[in-house]
Structures are given as structure tokens and as C-alpha cells.
Design a protein around this motif. Sequence first.
Motif, mmCIF file in Angstrom:
data_model
loop_
_atom_site.group_PDB
_atom_site.id
_atom_site.type_symbol
_atom_site.label_atom_id
_atom_site.label_comp_id
_atom_site.label_asym_id
_atom_site.label_seq_id
_atom_site.Cartn_x
_atom_site.Cartn_y
_atom_site.Cartn_z
ATOM 1 N N ARG A 1 -8.278 -15.336 -12.885
ATOM 2 C CA ARG A 1 -7.105 -14.640 -13.437
ATOM 3 C C ARG A 1 -6.677 -13.455 -12.577
ATOM 4 N N PHE A 2 -7.644 -12.724 -12.036
ATOM 5 C CA PHE A 2 -7.332 -11.483 -11.330
ATOM 6 C C PHE A 2 -7.567 -11.549 -9.819
ATOM 7 N N ALA A 3 -7.839 -12.710 -9.262
ATOM 8 C CA ALA A 3 -8.160 -12.824 -7.836
ATOM 9 C C ALA A 3 -7.032 -12.313 -6.955
ATOM 10 N N SER A 4 -5.814 -12.710 -7.246
ATOM 11 C CA SER A 4 -4.704 -12.276 -6.384
ATOM 12 C C SER A 4 -4.506 -10.769 -6.474
ATOM 13 N N LEU A 5 -4.683 -10.186 -7.657
ATOM 14 C CA LEU A 5 -4.550 -8.735 -7.809
ATOM 15 C C LEU A 5 -5.651 -8.013 -7.044
ATOM 16 N N VAL A 6 -6.883 -8.515 -7.135
ATOM 17 C CA VAL A 6 -8.008 -7.898 -6.429
ATOM 18 C C VAL A 6 -7.784 -7.950 -4.919
ATOM 19 N N HIS A 7 -7.351 -9.106 -4.411
ATOM 20 C CA HIS A 7 -7.096 -9.238 -2.975
ATOM 21 C C HIS A 7 -5.945 -8.330 -2.546
ATOM 22 N N GLU A 8 -4.899 -8.282 -3.349
ATOM 23 C CA GLU A 8 -3.754 -7.425 -3.028
ATOM 24 C C GLU A 8 -4.166 -5.952 -3.013
ATOM 25 N N LEU A 9 -4.952 -5.539 -4.002
ATOM 26 C CA LEU A 9 -5.428 -4.151 -4.039
ATOM 27 C C LEU A 9 -6.333 -3.835 -2.851
ATOM 28 N N ALA A 10 -7.159 -4.783 -2.436
ATOM 29 C CA ALA A 10 -8.041 -4.569 -1.281
ATOM 30 C C ALA A 10 -7.218 -4.388 -0.006
ATOM 31 N N LYS A 11 -6.199 -5.211 0.169
ATOM 32 C CA LYS A 11 -5.340 -5.079 1.350
ATOM 33 C C LYS A 11 -4.563 -3.769 1.302
ATOM 34 N N PHE A 12 -3.994 -3.447 0.122
ATOM 35 C CA PHE A 12 -3.256 -2.195 -0.044
ATOM 36 C C PHE A 12 -4.162 -1.005 0.268
ATOM 37 N N GLY A 13 -5.405 -1.072 -0.213
ATOM 38 C CA GLY A 13 -6.363 -0.003 0.046
ATOM 39 C C GLY A 13 -6.730 0.113 1.518
ATOM 40 N N SER A 14 -6.858 -1.010 2.199
ATOM 41 C CA SER A 14 -7.184 -0.990 3.632
ATOM 42 C C SER A 14 -6.055 -0.362 4.444
ATOM 43 N N VAL A 15 -4.832 -0.800 4.174
ATOM 44 C CA VAL A 15 -3.674 -0.216 4.869
ATOM 45 C C VAL A 15 -3.582 1.269 4.537
ATOM 46 N N GLY A 16 -3.773 1.584 3.267
ATOM 47 C CA GLY A 16 -3.712 2.983 2.839
ATOM 48 C C GLY A 16 -4.785 3.847 3.477
ATOM 49 N N ALA A 17 -5.976 3.302 3.647
ATOM 50 C CA ALA A 17 -7.063 4.070 4.262
ATOM 51 C C ALA A 17 -6.736 4.414 5.719
ATOM 52 N N ILE A 18 -6.200 3.448 6.436
ATOM 53 C CA ILE A 18 -5.818 3.710 7.835
ATOM 54 C C ILE A 18 -4.658 4.704 7.878
ATOM 55 N N ALA A 19 -3.682 4.523 7.001
ATOM 56 C CA ALA A 19 -2.550 5.464 6.944
ATOM 57 C C ALA A 19 -3.037 6.866 6.573
ATOM 58 N N PHE A 20 -4.040 6.944 5.703
ATOM 59 C CA PHE A 20 -4.613 8.236 5.321
ATOM 60 C C PHE A 20 -5.258 8.928 6.516
ATOM 61 N N THR B 1 5.400 5.067 8.369
ATOM 62 C CA THR B 1 5.889 3.991 9.227
ATOM 63 C C THR B 1 4.792 2.943 9.429
ATOM 64 N N PHE B 2 3.572 3.395 9.683
ATOM 65 C CA PHE B 2 2.443 2.470 9.805
ATOM 66 C C PHE B 2 2.231 1.715 8.492
ATOM 67 N N ALA B 3 2.254 2.436 7.374
ATOM 68 C CA ALA B 3 1.992 1.814 6.073
ATOM 69 C C ALA B 3 3.049 0.764 5.732
ATOM 70 N N TYR B 4 4.300 1.029 6.092
ATOM 71 C CA TYR B 4 5.339 0.034 5.813
ATOM 72 C C TYR B 4 5.027 -1.277 6.537
ATOM 73 N N ALA B 5 4.736 -1.178 7.815
ATOM 74 C CA ALA B 5 4.454 -2.385 8.600
ATOM 75 C C ALA B 5 3.229 -3.121 8.042
ATOM 76 N N GLY B 6 2.173 -2.404 7.734
ATOM 77 C CA GLY B 6 0.968 -3.026 7.200
ATOM 78 C C GLY B 6 1.191 -3.676 5.847
ATOM 79 N N ASN B 7 1.909 -3.005 4.981
ATOM 80 C CA ASN B 7 2.148 -3.563 3.657
ATOM 81 C C ASN B 7 3.148 -4.711 3.679
ATOM 82 N N ARG B 8 4.175 -4.616 4.496
ATOM 83 C CA ARG B 8 5.188 -5.671 4.539
ATOM 84 C C ARG B 8 4.623 -6.962 5.136
ATOM 85 N N PHE B 9 3.897 -6.821 6.229
ATOM 86 C CA PHE B 9 3.479 -7.994 6.975
ATOM 87 C C PHE B 9 2.058 -8.458 6.673
ATOM 88 N N TRP B 10 1.337 -7.741 5.785
ATOM 89 C CA TRP B 10 -0.002 -8.175 5.439
ATOM 90 C C TRP B 10 -0.215 -8.134 3.918
#
Length: 160
Positions: free
Chosen positions: A10-29, A60-69
Motif C-alpha cells: 500500500r505504501f511502497a510508492s510513498l516510501v520510495h518517493e520520500l526516500a528520493k525526496f530526502g536524498s535530493v533534499g539532503a544534498i541540497a541541504f 536550482t539543484f533541488a528542482y533538477a533532482g526532484n523533477r528528473f528523479w
Amino acid sequence: MDLVRRLYDRFASLVHELAKFGSVGAIAFVIDLGLLNLCSVVLDLGPLTSKVAATTVSTTFAYAGNRFWTFRHREQSGLRREYFLFFLLNGIALLFGMLTIGFTTYTLNLHDTLSLNIANIIGVGLGTLFRYWSYKKWVFLEATAPIPLELPETGVRQDR
């Protein structure tokens, strides 16, 4: 065990999406924090000017990471529209950082680097909650039709 499997399904896609969002966010941070300190401590630009400069580059980095990943499986509603909304919403989220840094620096009268970084971390944390919610709601929309995992055949033959 069946319950765990159903919850995962039920929550696999949300978990994967949050993990990717967190990874991009960590680098942007890291980009944001590094540039904030570079601009504030080394270049002596002032805490609020430094925050705006750091956020502009990290966004700018976060936009590219979130849009394309992170959100690549979502509807693509036009680069101009997404980019505009992304930066508008990041501008709103920037206010969280500006308020915490401004409060720390000018109200509490704490001008040291540690206080600046703590205020920045709090502001980024508050802004991240707003950004995740707003990106899903307004920028990277749910797909109205299934998006194929592979590119469709074009009928154009490529000779090697």
C-alpha cells in the motif's frame, strides 16, 4: 507477516518517493549550508543575504533532482510552469529560514556561526515540510494516464 506485506504494498510508492525526496533534499541541504557559511563567514555578506544566495543555488539543484528523479513518474505539466511554481513555493519556504535566522540574529542578538547554523537548520526543517506537501499538490502532479517505464518504439531504425 501478511499485514506487513499489505502495508508495504500500500505504501511502497510513498516510501520510495520520500526516500528520493530526502536524498535530493539532503544534498541540497549540504549545498545550502556550505554556501550559507561561505557567504556569511568568508565573504561577510550578512546572514540574510547569505541565506538568499545559498537558497537560490540549492533550489536550482533541488528542482533538477526532484523533477528528473523523485517525481519523474508524475505528470509533466511544462518546464516553465513547474519551474515557476517550484521557485515560488521555495520562495515561500525561504521565509521560514529568513524568519528563524532574522529572529536569532536581530532579536536574540546572536551573531556567532553556530547560532546561524542552528537557526538555518530549524528554518530548513520547517520549510521542508511545506515544500514536500506543496510540490505534490501544485508542481509535480499525479499522472492522469499511466506513464510507461520504457520509451515507446518510434519506428525509426538506428544503424550501428
